[in-house]
Design a protein around this motif. Structure first.
Motif, PDB file in Angstrom:
ATOM      1  N   ARG A  29       0.828  -1.211   0.000  1.00 17.47           N
ATOM      2  CA  ARG A  29       0.000   0.000   0.000  1.00 17.47           C
ATOM      3  C   ARG A  29       0.864   1.264   0.000  1.00 17.47           C
ATOM      4  NH1 ARG A  29      -5.275   1.689   1.657  1.00 17.47           N
ATOM      5  NH2 ARG A  29      -5.864  -0.438   2.076  1.00 17.47           N
ATOM      6  N   GLU A  30       1.871   1.299   0.842  1.00 14.42           N
ATOM      7  CA  GLU A  30       2.748   2.474   0.926  1.00 14.42           C
ATOM      8  C   GLU A  30       3.484   2.723  -0.389  1.00 14.42           C
ATOM      9  OE1 GLU A  30       5.387   2.056   4.240  1.00 14.42           O
ATOM     10  OE2 GLU A  30       3.764   1.295   5.510  1.00 14.42           O
ATOM     11  N   VAL A  31       3.978   1.652  -0.994  1.00  8.83           N
ATOM     12  CA  VAL A  31       4.718   1.791  -2.250  1.00  8.83           C
ATOM     13  C   VAL A  31       3.788   2.278  -3.357  1.00  8.83           C
ATOM     14  CG1 VAL A  31       5.980   0.520  -4.035  1.00  8.83           C
ATOM     15  CG2 VAL A  31       6.473   0.102  -1.634  1.00  8.83           C
ATOM     16  N   LEU A  32       2.587   1.741  -3.426  1.00 11.33           N
ATOM     17  CA  LEU A  32       1.636   2.189  -4.444  1.00 11.33           C
ATOM     18  C   LEU A  32       1.251   3.650  -4.255  1.00 11.33           C
ATOM     19  CD1 LEU A  32      -0.757  -0.858  -4.833  1.00 11.33           C
ATOM     20  CD2 LEU A  32       0.786   0.081  -6.537  1.00 11.33           C
ATOM     21  N   ILE A  33       1.014   4.061  -3.032  1.00 10.81           N
ATOM     22  CA  ILE A  33       0.658   5.451  -2.761  1.00 10.81           C
ATOM     23  C   ILE A  33       1.784   6.383  -3.185  1.00 10.81           C
ATOM     24  CG2 ILE A  33       0.239   7.109  -0.903  1.00 10.81           C
ATOM     25  CD1 ILE A  33      -1.373   4.872   0.493  1.00 10.81           C
ATOM     26  N   ARG A  34       3.016   6.054  -2.838  1.00 12.90           N
ATOM     27  CA  ARG A  34       4.155   6.894  -3.231  1.00 12.90           C
ATOM     28  C   ARG A  34       4.309   6.949  -4.745  1.00 12.90           C
ATOM     29  NH1 ARG A  34       7.351   4.256   0.886  1.00 12.90           N
ATOM     30  NH2 ARG A  34       8.228   3.044  -0.813  1.00 12.90           N
ATOM     31  N   SER A  35       4.155   5.809  -5.390  1.00  8.62           N
ATOM     32  CA  SER A  35       4.320   5.748  -6.843  1.00  8.62           C
ATOM     33  C   SER A  35       3.251   6.554  -7.559  1.00  8.62           C
ATOM     34  CB  SER A  35       4.273   4.299  -7.323  1.00  8.62           C
ATOM     35  OG  SER A  35       5.315   3.559  -6.745  1.00  8.62           O
ATOM     36  N   LEU A  36       2.007   6.414  -7.130  1.00  4.96           N
ATOM     37  CA  LEU A  36       0.924   7.159  -7.767  1.00  4.96           C
ATOM     38  C   LEU A  36       1.024   8.650  -7.484  1.00  4.96           C
ATOM     39  CD1 LEU A  36      -2.009   4.669  -7.199  1.00  4.96           C
ATOM     40  CD2 LEU A  36      -0.816   5.157  -9.339  1.00  4.96           C
ATOM     41  N   ALA A  37       1.478   9.024  -6.290  1.00  9.76           N
ATOM     42  CA  ALA A  37       1.648  10.433  -5.963  1.00  9.76           C
ATOM     43  C   ALA A  37       2.722  11.057  -6.858  1.00  9.76           C
ATOM     44  CB  ALA A  37       2.028  10.593  -4.496  1.00  9.76           C
ATOM     45  N   MET A  38       3.780  10.316  -7.143  1.00 12.10           N
ATOM     46  CA  MET A  38       4.837  10.814  -8.010  1.00 12.10           C
ATOM     47  C   MET A  38       4.300  11.035  -9.429  1.00 12.10           C
ATOM     48  SD  MET A  38       8.413   8.990  -9.067  1.00 12.10           S
ATOM     49  CE  MET A  38       7.559   7.594  -9.743  1.00 12.10           C
ATOM     50  N   LEU A  39       3.434  10.151  -9.891  1.00  8.26           N
ATOM     51  CA  LEU A  39       2.910  10.251 -11.247  1.00  8.26           C
ATOM     52  C   LEU A  39       1.834  11.319 -11.392  1.00  8.26           C
ATOM     53  CD1 LEU A  39       2.686   6.471 -12.173  1.00  8.26           C
ATOM     54  CD2 LEU A  39       4.342   8.148 -12.986  1.00  8.26           C
ATOM     55  N   ARG A  40       1.271  11.783 -10.301  1.00  6.49           N
ATOM     56  CA  ARG A  40       0.192  12.764 -10.349  1.00  6.49           C
ATOM     57  C   ARG A  40       0.625  14.031 -11.086  1.00  6.49           C
ATOM     58  NH1 ARG A  40      -2.282  14.169  -4.827  1.00  6.49           N
ATOM     59  NH2 ARG A  40      -3.201  12.137  -5.180  1.00  6.49           N
ATOM     60  N   THR A  41       1.854  14.454 -10.892  1.00  2.00           N
ATOM     61  CA  THR A  41       2.320  15.702 -11.500  1.00  2.00           C
ATOM     62  C   THR A  41       3.153  15.472 -12.759  1.00  2.00           C
ATOM     63  OG1 THR A  41       4.275  15.675 -10.081  1.00  2.00           O
ATOM     64  CG2 THR A  41       2.355  16.889  -9.277  1.00  2.00           C
ATOM     65  N   LYS A  42       3.239  14.250 -13.213  1.00  2.00           N
ATOM     66  CA  LYS A  42       4.033  13.954 -14.407  1.00  2.00           C
ATOM     67  C   LYS A  42       3.313  14.483 -15.640  1.00  2.00           C
ATOM     68  CE  LYS A  42       6.110  10.307 -17.087  1.00  2.00           C
ATOM     69  NZ  LYS A  42       6.404   8.896 -17.203  1.00  2.00           N
ATOM     70  N   HIS A  43       4.069  15.144 -16.480  1.00  2.00           N
ATOM     71  CA  HIS A  43       3.527  15.647 -17.736  1.00  2.00           C
ATOM     72  C   HIS A  43       4.547  15.364 -18.827  1.00  2.00           C
ATOM     73  CE1 HIS A  43       1.343  18.082 -20.568  1.00  2.00           C
ATOM     74  NE2 HIS A  43       2.467  18.703 -20.869  1.00  2.00           N
ATOM     75  N   ALA A  44       4.152  14.610 -19.800  1.00  4.20           N
ATOM     76  CA  ALA A  44       5.049  14.280 -20.895  1.00  4.20           C
ATOM     77  C   ALA A  44       4.685  15.134 -22.101  1.00  4.20           C
ATOM     78  CB  ALA A  44       4.941  12.801 -21.250  1.00  4.20           C
ATOM     79  N   ASP A  45       5.634  15.926 -22.572  1.00  2.00           N
ATOM     80  CA  ASP A  45       5.414  16.721 -23.776  1.00  2.00           C
ATOM     81  C   ASP A  45       5.608  15.816 -24.985  1.00  2.00           C
ATOM     82  OD1 ASP A  45       4.949  19.106 -22.423  1.00  2.00           O
ATOM     83  OD2 ASP A  45       7.101  19.498 -22.254  1.00  2.00           O
ATOM     84  N   LEU A  46       4.628  15.803 -25.848  1.00  4.17           N
ATOM     85  CA  LEU A  46       4.729  15.010 -27.063  1.00  4.17           C
ATOM     86  C   LEU A  46       5.471  15.819 -28.118  1.00  4.17           C
ATOM     87  CD1 LEU A  46       1.108  13.574 -27.191  1.00  4.17           C
ATOM     88  CD2 LEU A  46       3.181  12.444 -26.388  1.00  4.17           C
ATOM     89  N   PRO A  47       6.352  15.196 -28.864  1.00  4.98           N
ATOM     90  CA  PRO A  47       7.067  15.939 -29.909  1.00  4.98           C
ATOM     91  C   PRO A  47       6.111  16.343 -31.026  1.00  4.98           C
ATOM     92  CG  PRO A  47       7.553  13.606 -30.057  1.00  4.98           C
ATOM     93  CD  PRO A  47       6.729  13.810 -28.816  1.00  4.98           C
ATOM     94  N   SER A  48       6.422  17.477 -31.667  1.00  2.00           N
ATOM     95  CA  SER A  48       5.579  17.886 -32.784  1.00  2.00           C
ATOM     96  C   SER A  48       5.802  16.924 -33.939  1.00  2.00           C
ATOM     97  CB  SER A  48       5.908  19.316 -33.197  1.00  2.00           C
ATOM     98  OG  SER A  48       7.268  19.385 -33.588  1.00  2.00           O
ATOM     99  N   ARG A  49       4.791  16.787 -34.741  1.00  2.00           N
ATOM    100  CA  ARG A  49       4.917  15.858 -35.867  1.00  2.00           C
ATOM    101  C   ARG A  49       5.774  16.468 -36.952  1.00  2.00           C
ATOM    102  NH1 ARG A  49      -0.527  12.893 -37.314  1.00  2.00           N
ATOM    103  NH2 ARG A  49       1.023  11.563 -38.247  1.00  2.00           N
ATOM    104  N   LYS A  50       6.777  15.755 -37.371  1.00  2.00           N
ATOM    105  CA  LYS A  50       7.666  16.255 -38.407  1.00  2.00           C
ATOM    106  C   LYS A  50       7.125  15.951 -39.799  1.00  2.00           C
ATOM    107  CE  LYS A  50      11.803  15.938 -35.647  1.00  2.00           C
ATOM    108  NZ  LYS A  50      13.127  15.363 -35.504  1.00  2.00           N
TER     109      LYS A  50
END
Length: 56
Positions: A29-50
């Motif tokens: 439970r603790e590991v899942l909570i920490r992992s999901l909390a870390m991903l909450r603010t993750k934002h991946a910029d997608l590259p523009s299409r060439k």
């Protein structure tokens, strides 16, 4: 028996890099909570299409 003793445990997979971590079930439970909390603010910029693929 030999196969089971040497290869049928999670540490074998961890040694080979097949899993990221081996955790104690009591800590799941603790590991899942920490992992999901870390991903909450993750934002991946997608590259523009060439190169487009225009309809013909």
């Amino acid at each position: 028996k030999e196969y089971k003793a040497e290869l049928m445990h999670p540490y074998y997979a961890a040694e080979r890099g097949l899993v990221d971590d081996v955790i104690d079930p009591a800590e799941t439970r603790e590991v899942l909570i920490r992992s999901l909390a870390m991903l909450r603010t993750k934002h991946a910029d997608l590259p523009s299409r060439k190169h487009g693929n225009p309809p013909q």
